[in-house]
Design a protein around this motif. Structure first.
Motif, PDB file in Angstrom:
ATOM      1  N   ILE A 174      27.643  31.656  41.905  1.00 41.64           N
ATOM      2  CA  ILE A 174      28.286  32.975  41.869  1.00 41.64           C
ATOM      3  C   ILE A 174      29.709  32.879  42.396  1.00 41.64           C
ATOM      4  O   ILE A 174      30.643  33.443  41.819  1.00 41.64           O
ATOM      5  N   ARG A 175      29.894  32.150  43.498  1.00 41.80           N
ATOM      6  CA  ARG A 175      31.231  31.979  44.079  1.00 41.80           C
ATOM      7  C   ARG A 175      32.177  31.319  43.072  1.00 41.80           C
ATOM      8  O   ARG A 175      33.315  31.750  42.887  1.00 41.80           O
ATOM      9  N   GLN A 176      31.691  30.280  42.388  1.00 41.77           N
ATOM     10  CA  GLN A 176      32.519  29.589  41.402  1.00 41.77           C
ATOM     11  C   GLN A 176      32.866  30.512  40.233  1.00 41.77           C
ATOM     12  O   GLN A 176      34.001  30.504  39.750  1.00 41.77           O
ATOM     13  N   GLU A 177      31.896  31.297  39.790  1.00 41.83           N
ATOM     14  CA  GLU A 177      32.151  32.231  38.688  1.00 41.83           C
ATOM     15  C   GLU A 177      33.173  33.289  39.086  1.00 41.83           C
ATOM     16  O   GLU A 177      34.045  33.648  38.292  1.00 41.83           O
ATOM     17  N   LEU A 178      33.065  33.782  40.314  1.00 42.55           N
ATOM     18  CA  LEU A 178      34.040  34.760  40.801  1.00 42.55           C
ATOM     19  C   LEU A 178      35.437  34.166  40.829  1.00 42.55           C
ATOM     20  O   LEU A 178      36.400  34.801  40.390  1.00 42.55           O
ATOM     21  N   GLU A 179      35.551  32.955  41.343  1.00 34.34           N
ATOM     22  CA  GLU A 179      36.873  32.316  41.408  1.00 34.34           C
ATOM     23  C   GLU A 179      37.445  32.101  40.016  1.00 34.34           C
ATOM     24  O   GLU A 179      38.631  32.320  39.787  1.00 34.34           O
ATOM     25  N   PHE A 180      36.604  31.680  39.079  1.00 32.10           N
ATOM     26  CA  PHE A 180      37.057  31.464  37.717  1.00 32.10           C
ATOM     27  C   PHE A 180      37.514  32.784  37.092  1.00 32.10           C
ATOM     28  O   PHE A 180      38.580  32.848  36.462  1.00 32.10           O
ATOM     29  N   SER A 181      36.744  33.845  37.301  1.00 32.25           N
ATOM     30  CA  SER A 181      37.091  35.158  36.745  1.00 32.25           C
ATOM     31  C   SER A 181      38.412  35.668  37.319  1.00 32.25           C
ATOM     32  O   SER A 181      39.263  36.179  36.583  1.00 32.25           O
ATOM     33  N   VAL A 182      38.577  35.524  38.626  1.00 31.06           N
ATOM     34  CA  VAL A 182      39.815  35.970  39.262  1.00 31.06           C
ATOM     35  C   VAL A 182      40.993  35.156  38.737  1.00 31.06           C
ATOM     36  O   VAL A 182      42.055  35.703  38.434  1.00 31.06           O
ATOM     37  N   LYS A 183      40.796  33.858  38.600  1.00 29.19           N
ATOM     38  CA  LYS A 183      41.879  33.006  38.091  1.00 29.19           C
ATOM     39  C   LYS A 183      42.307  33.459  36.697  1.00 29.19           C
ATOM     40  O   LYS A 183      43.501  33.584  36.411  1.00 29.19           O
ATOM     41  N   LYS A 184      41.337  33.722  35.820  1.00 30.82           N
ATOM     42  CA  LYS A 184      41.654  34.157  34.452  1.00 30.82           C
ATOM     43  C   LYS A 184      42.375  35.507  34.458  1.00 30.82           C
ATOM     44  O   LYS A 184      43.334  35.708  33.715  1.00 30.82           O
ATOM     45  N   GLU A 185      41.922  36.430  35.283  1.00 33.99           N
ATOM     46  CA  GLU A 185      42.563  37.750  35.345  1.00 33.99           C
ATOM     47  C   GLU A 185      43.979  37.648  35.903  1.00 33.99           C
ATOM     48  O   GLU A 185      44.891  38.325  35.423  1.00 33.99           O
ATOM     49  N   LEU A 186      44.184  36.793  36.898  1.00 33.89           N
ATOM     50  CA  LEU A 186      45.531  36.611  37.438  1.00 33.89           C
ATOM     51  C   LEU A 186      46.451  35.977  36.401  1.00 33.89           C
ATOM     52  O   LEU A 186      47.636  36.310  36.331  1.00 33.89           O
ATOM     53  N   GLU A 187      45.914  35.079  35.597  1.00 35.59           N
ATOM     54  CA  GLU A 187      46.716  34.489  34.517  1.00 35.59           C
ATOM     55  C   GLU A 187      47.133  35.553  33.512  1.00 35.59           C
ATOM     56  O   GLU A 187      48.267  35.550  33.024  1.00 35.59           O
ATOM     57  N   LYS A 188      46.233  36.492  33.213  1.00 31.92           N
ATOM     58  CA  LYS A 188      46.571  37.598  32.304  1.00 31.92           C
ATOM     59  C   LYS A 188      47.686  38.453  32.899  1.00 31.92           C
ATOM     60  O   LYS A 188      48.620  38.851  32.198  1.00 31.92           O
ATOM     61  N   ILE A 189      47.560  38.747  34.195  1.00 32.46           N
ATOM     62  CA  ILE A 189      48.591  39.548  34.865  1.00 32.46           C
ATOM     63  C   ILE A 189      49.923  38.830  34.817  1.00 32.46           C
ATOM     64  O   ILE A 189      50.966  39.449  34.568  1.00 32.46           O
ATOM     65  N   LEU A 190      49.911  37.533  35.025  1.00 31.84           N
ATOM     66  CA  LEU A 190      51.154  36.754  35.030  1.00 31.84           C
ATOM     67  C   LEU A 190      51.873  36.837  33.692  1.00 31.84           C
ATOM     68  O   LEU A 190      53.103  36.852  33.646  1.00 31.84           O
ATOM     69  N   THR A 191      51.132  36.940  32.605  1.00 34.57           N
ATOM     70  CA  THR A 191      51.778  37.033  31.287  1.00 34.57           C
ATOM     71  C   THR A 191      52.544  38.337  31.112  1.00 34.57           C
ATOM     72  O   THR A 191      53.379  38.441  30.223  1.00 34.57           O
ATOM     73  N   THR A 192      52.277  39.328  31.964  1.00 40.01           N
ATOM     74  CA  THR A 192      52.982  40.610  31.856  1.00 40.01           C
ATOM     75  C   THR A 192      54.240  40.656  32.721  1.00 40.01           C
ATOM     76  O   THR A 192      54.986  41.630  32.657  1.00 40.01           O
ATOM     77  N   ALA A 193      54.461  39.623  33.523  1.00 40.25           N
ATOM     78  CA  ALA A 193      55.619  39.615  34.426  1.00 40.25           C
ATOM     79  C   ALA A 193      56.909  39.443  33.631  1.00 40.25           C
ATOM     80  O   ALA A 193      56.980  38.609  32.724  1.00 40.25           O
ATOM     81  N   PRO A 194      57.927  40.224  33.971  1.00 37.48           N
ATOM     82  CA  PRO A 194      59.231  40.025  33.329  1.00 37.48           C
ATOM     83  C   PRO A 194      59.740  38.608  33.623  1.00 37.48           C
ATOM     84  O   PRO A 194      59.451  38.045  34.685  1.00 37.48           O
ATOM     85  N   SER A 195      60.466  38.044  32.689  1.00 35.87           N
ATOM     86  CA  SER A 195      60.909  36.651  32.833  1.00 35.87           C
ATOM     87  C   SER A 195      61.715  36.418  34.113  1.00 35.87           C
ATOM     88  O   SER A 195      61.591  35.370  34.737  1.00 35.87           O
ATOM     89  N   HIS A 196      62.514  37.402  34.523  1.00 35.23           N
ATOM     90  CA  HIS A 196      63.320  37.217  35.728  1.00 35.23           C
ATOM     91  C   HIS A 196      62.486  37.285  37.012  1.00 35.23           C
ATOM     92  O   HIS A 196      62.971  36.932  38.082  1.00 35.23           O
TER      93      HIS A 196
END
Length: 78
Positions: free
Chosen positions: A13-35
């Motif tokens: 469960i801990r590993q799945e949570l970490e993987f899920s959070v990592k994927k969601e943070l990667e999605k958020i990062l794609t929305t960051a302005p380039s600057h």
């Protein structure tokens, strides 16, 4: 379920949570302005590391017996 089985389940469960959070943070990062990309990436990496530490800790994260009331005059209401 045995103690060993419960520990393995918790680890999965801990590993799945970490993987899920990592994927969601990667999605958020794609929305960051380039600057702001590098700054945002650093912030999100810090959050991911903090979340990892939170998941690794055993027992209560706060010793509620050590929490003390602030002095009466420390908070003002207007």
């Amino acid at each position: 379920m045995s103690q060993d089985g419960a520990s393995q389940f918790q680890e999965v469960i801990r590993q799945e949570l970490e993987f899920s959070v990592k994927k969601e943070l990667e999605k958020i990062l794609t929305t960051a302005p380039s600057h702001e990309f590098e700054h945002t990436k650093k912030d999100l990496d810090g959050f991911r590391k903090l979340f990892h530490r939170f998941l690794q800790e055993k027992g209560p994260s706060v010793d509620w017996g050590k929490i003390q009331r602030p002095p009466e005059d420390s908070v003002s209401f207007r």
